[in-house]
Design a protein around this motif. Structure first.
Motif, short mmCIF file in Angstrom:
data_model
loop_
_atom_site.label_atom_id
_atom_site.label_comp_id
_atom_site.label_asym_id
_atom_site.label_seq_id
_atom_site.Cartn_x
_atom_site.Cartn_y
_atom_site.Cartn_z
N LYS A 169 3.57 -0.81 11.62
CA LYS A 169 4.65 0.08 11.61
C LYS A 169 5.88 -0.68 11.74
O LYS A 169 7.05 -0.43 11.31
CB LYS A 169 4.30 1.03 12.37
N VAL A 170 5.94 -1.46 12.75
CA VAL A 170 7.26 -2.04 13.15
C VAL A 170 7.75 -3.20 11.92
O VAL A 170 8.62 -3.29 11.43
CB VAL A 170 6.97 -3.02 14.46
N LEU A 171 6.88 -3.91 11.42
CA LEU A 171 6.99 -4.85 10.40
C LEU A 171 7.42 -4.18 9.11
O LEU A 171 8.00 -4.89 8.43
CB LEU A 171 5.81 -5.82 10.30
N GLU A 172 6.92 -3.05 9.02
CA GLU A 172 7.58 -2.41 7.79
C GLU A 172 8.96 -2.19 7.62
O GLU A 172 9.61 -2.22 6.77
CB GLU A 172 6.91 -0.74 7.67
N ASP A 173 9.70 -2.03 8.93
CA ASP A 173 10.88 -1.92 9.20
C ASP A 173 11.92 -3.25 8.60
O ASP A 173 12.78 -3.41 8.07
CB ASP A 173 11.35 -1.68 10.43
N LEU A 174 11.12 -4.45 8.65
CA LEU A 174 11.50 -5.80 8.59
C LEU A 174 11.53 -6.04 6.92
O LEU A 174 12.53 -6.44 6.35
CB LEU A 174 10.62 -7.11 9.34
N MET A 175 10.29 -5.61 6.53
CA MET A 175 10.48 -5.59 4.84
C MET A 175 10.05 -4.43 4.37
O MET A 175 8.73 -4.33 3.99
CB MET A 175 9.46 -6.82 4.51
N PRO A 176 10.55 -3.49 4.15
CA PRO A 176 10.37 -2.03 3.78
C PRO A 176 9.68 -2.12 2.27
O PRO A 176 10.11 -3.00 1.44
CB PRO A 176 11.49 -1.37 3.74
N PHE A 177 8.58 -1.30 2.10
CA PHE A 177 8.22 -1.11 0.89
C PHE A 177 7.52 -2.38 0.22
O PHE A 177 7.04 -2.64 -1.03
CB PHE A 177 9.04 -0.64 -0.40
N HIS A 178 7.25 -3.55 1.18
CA HIS A 178 6.68 -4.68 0.56
C HIS A 178 5.28 -4.63 0.08
O HIS A 178 4.66 -5.35 -0.75
CB HIS A 178 6.55 -5.75 1.69
N ASP A 179 4.41 -3.43 0.56
CA ASP A 179 3.20 -3.10 0.15
C ASP A 179 3.05 -2.22 -1.22
O ASP A 179 1.93 -1.95 -1.59
CB ASP A 179 2.25 -2.64 1.28
N LYS A 180 4.37 -1.95 -1.62
CA LYS A 180 4.27 -0.86 -2.77
C LYS A 180 4.98 -1.60 -3.84
O LYS A 180 4.75 -1.03 -5.04
CB LYS A 180 4.98 0.21 -2.32
N VAL A 181 5.81 -2.69 -3.56
CA VAL A 181 6.30 -3.34 -4.90
C VAL A 181 5.63 -4.67 -5.13
O VAL A 181 5.04 -5.24 -4.44
CB VAL A 181 7.88 -3.70 -4.55
N PRO A 182 5.37 -4.99 -6.54
CA PRO A 182 4.72 -6.07 -7.07
C PRO A 182 5.17 -7.33 -6.16
O PRO A 182 6.41 -7.33 -6.18
CB PRO A 182 4.77 -6.07 -8.35
N ALA A 183 4.29 -8.29 -5.60
CA ALA A 183 4.90 -9.41 -4.81
C ALA A 183 5.82 -10.28 -5.75
O ALA A 183 6.59 -10.80 -4.86
CB ALA A 183 3.69 -10.07 -4.42
N TRP A 184 5.57 -10.70 -7.00
CA TRP A 184 6.31 -11.39 -7.69
C TRP A 184 7.70 -10.80 -8.00
O TRP A 184 8.87 -11.53 -8.09
CB TRP A 184 5.78 -11.55 -9.12
N ILE A 185 8.02 -9.52 -7.67
CA ILE A 185 9.43 -8.83 -7.92
C ILE A 185 9.90 -9.01 -6.42
O ILE A 185 10.99 -9.48 -6.26
CB ILE A 185 9.24 -7.35 -8.56
N TYR A 186 9.03 -8.32 -5.44
CA TYR A 186 9.60 -8.43 -4.05
C TYR A 186 10.06 -9.82 -3.70
O TYR A 186 11.03 -9.93 -2.84
CB TYR A 186 8.40 -7.93 -3.14
N SER A 187 9.27 -10.72 -4.03
CA SER A 187 9.72 -12.12 -3.43
C SER A 187 10.92 -12.71 -4.07
O SER A 187 11.44 -13.84 -3.59
CB SER A 187 8.42 -12.95 -3.89
N ARG A 188 11.38 -12.24 -4.99
CA ARG A 188 12.73 -12.78 -5.71
C ARG A 188 13.92 -11.88 -5.25
O ARG A 188 14.94 -12.19 -5.42
CB ARG A 188 12.47 -12.34 -7.19
N VAL A 189 13.64 -10.92 -4.54
CA VAL A 189 14.61 -10.28 -3.73
C VAL A 189 14.79 -10.61 -2.24
O VAL A 189 15.79 -11.17 -1.66
CB VAL A 189 14.30 -8.63 -3.81
N PHE A 190 13.77 -10.69 -1.51
CA PHE A 190 13.40 -11.16 -0.13
C PHE A 190 13.20 -12.57 -0.33
O PHE A 190 11.95 -13.06 0.08
CB PHE A 190 12.48 -10.34 0.53
#
Length: 284
Positions: free
Chosen positions: A254-275
């Motif tokens: 729950k705490v780490l969700e604050d650090l990277m919100p929605f990381h478990d809902k957005v495809p990693a190949w997209i998320y990794s290019r933003v974060f």
């Protein structure tokens, strides 16, 4: 009619293919500025250095996990010091502090293995009680770690906010900074550089909308906010491993969700290019 259908389908395909890249561009614009220089290496042209990252809690290392992995791959020796066992981090619902400390210690050990840490030190300072120790005692703990491990490079939180305002974060960053500035250049004091993890103002603005931790603790006065970063380190190649490090801290999801919100809902190949980078300030 058939030709029109083919053209329409083609347009739809192009839109579908382009949409993820539009999301990436929008995400990058929301979080990053091009005026912050990017370094490929935290420690340029200095092979085989000893790095010591000092943080107060198990899971704090997630903020620099990509940089630590890159340093390890580049041949540097990585030590990680965690000042507490995180027994107050009860977001999982576990109230037994002895059991929670045991679980979070195990999670920290797993995280360190995933990062490739050469040496992990976990101390028994009181979680959410570092302020009660007093700055002199905390500086003594930090100096003893540095003296024992003799690192060339130090990494910790900033001394103004502690990323999002947790007192343990801020005081740890402040103690490391004070020790470094007081002893730098003196005989027997090995570290020559101190890097503090920080964020861009854009990232803070987004975090203030999405993160309960930032909303509770971050200073309202902009002048009291995080120091501006001097540079960033690109970490996209390590993103899948960073997610594994986050997942290792099972009690703190729950705490780490604050650090990277929605990381478990957005495809990693997209998320990794933003974060895709970690920001640092160098203390001079």
């Amino acid at each position: 009619m058939k030709k029109l259908l083919i053209v329409s389908l083609g347009i739809i395909v192009v839109i579908l293919l382009a949409l993820p890249w539009v999301l990436i561009l929008v995400g990058r614009n929301k979080l990053h500025d091009h005026d912050i220089p990017q370094r490929e290496q935290l420690i340029p042209d200095s092979p085989g250095q000893k790095v010591l990252a000092i943080f107060p809690h198990p899971d704090d290392e997630v903020t620099v996990a990509g940089t630590l992995m890159k340093l390890k791959k580049q041949g540097h020796m990585i030590s990680l010091a965690c000042l507490t066992r995180g027994e107050k981090g009860k977001s999982s619902g576990i109230q037994d502090e002895v059991e929670l400390a045991r679980l979070r210690t195990s999670e920290m050990e797993k995280s360190a293995d995933l990062i490739g840490v050469d040496q992990l030190i976990i101390s028994d300072l009181p979680d959410s009680g570092i302020e009660d120790l007093g700055m002199d005692s905390l500086k003594k703990v930090v100096l003893e770690l540095i003296t024992a491990l003799e690192p060339d490079i130090l990494i910790s939180y900033d001394s103004k906010v502690g990323l999002y305002g947790h007192p343990d974060h801020r005081l740890t960053g402040k103690a490391v900074e004070k020790v470094f500035l007081h002893h730098k250049g003196k005989e027997g004091f090995q570290p020559r550089s101190l890097y503090q993890v920080t964020l861009r103002k854009k990232q803070v603005d987004v975090a203030m909308k999405l993160s309960s931790g930032f909303q509770r603790n971050y200073p309202e006065n902009p002048e009291m906010g995080l120091p501006e970063p001097d540079f960033s380190i690109p970490t996209r190649p390590y993103f899948s491993q960073i997610l594994q490090v986050m997942q290792a801290h099972e009690t703190q999801q729950k705490v780490l969700e604050d650090l990277m919100p929605f990381h478990d809902k957005v495809p990693a190949w997209i998320y990794s290019r933003v974060f895709d980078r970690e920001y640092f300030r160098e203390v001079k």
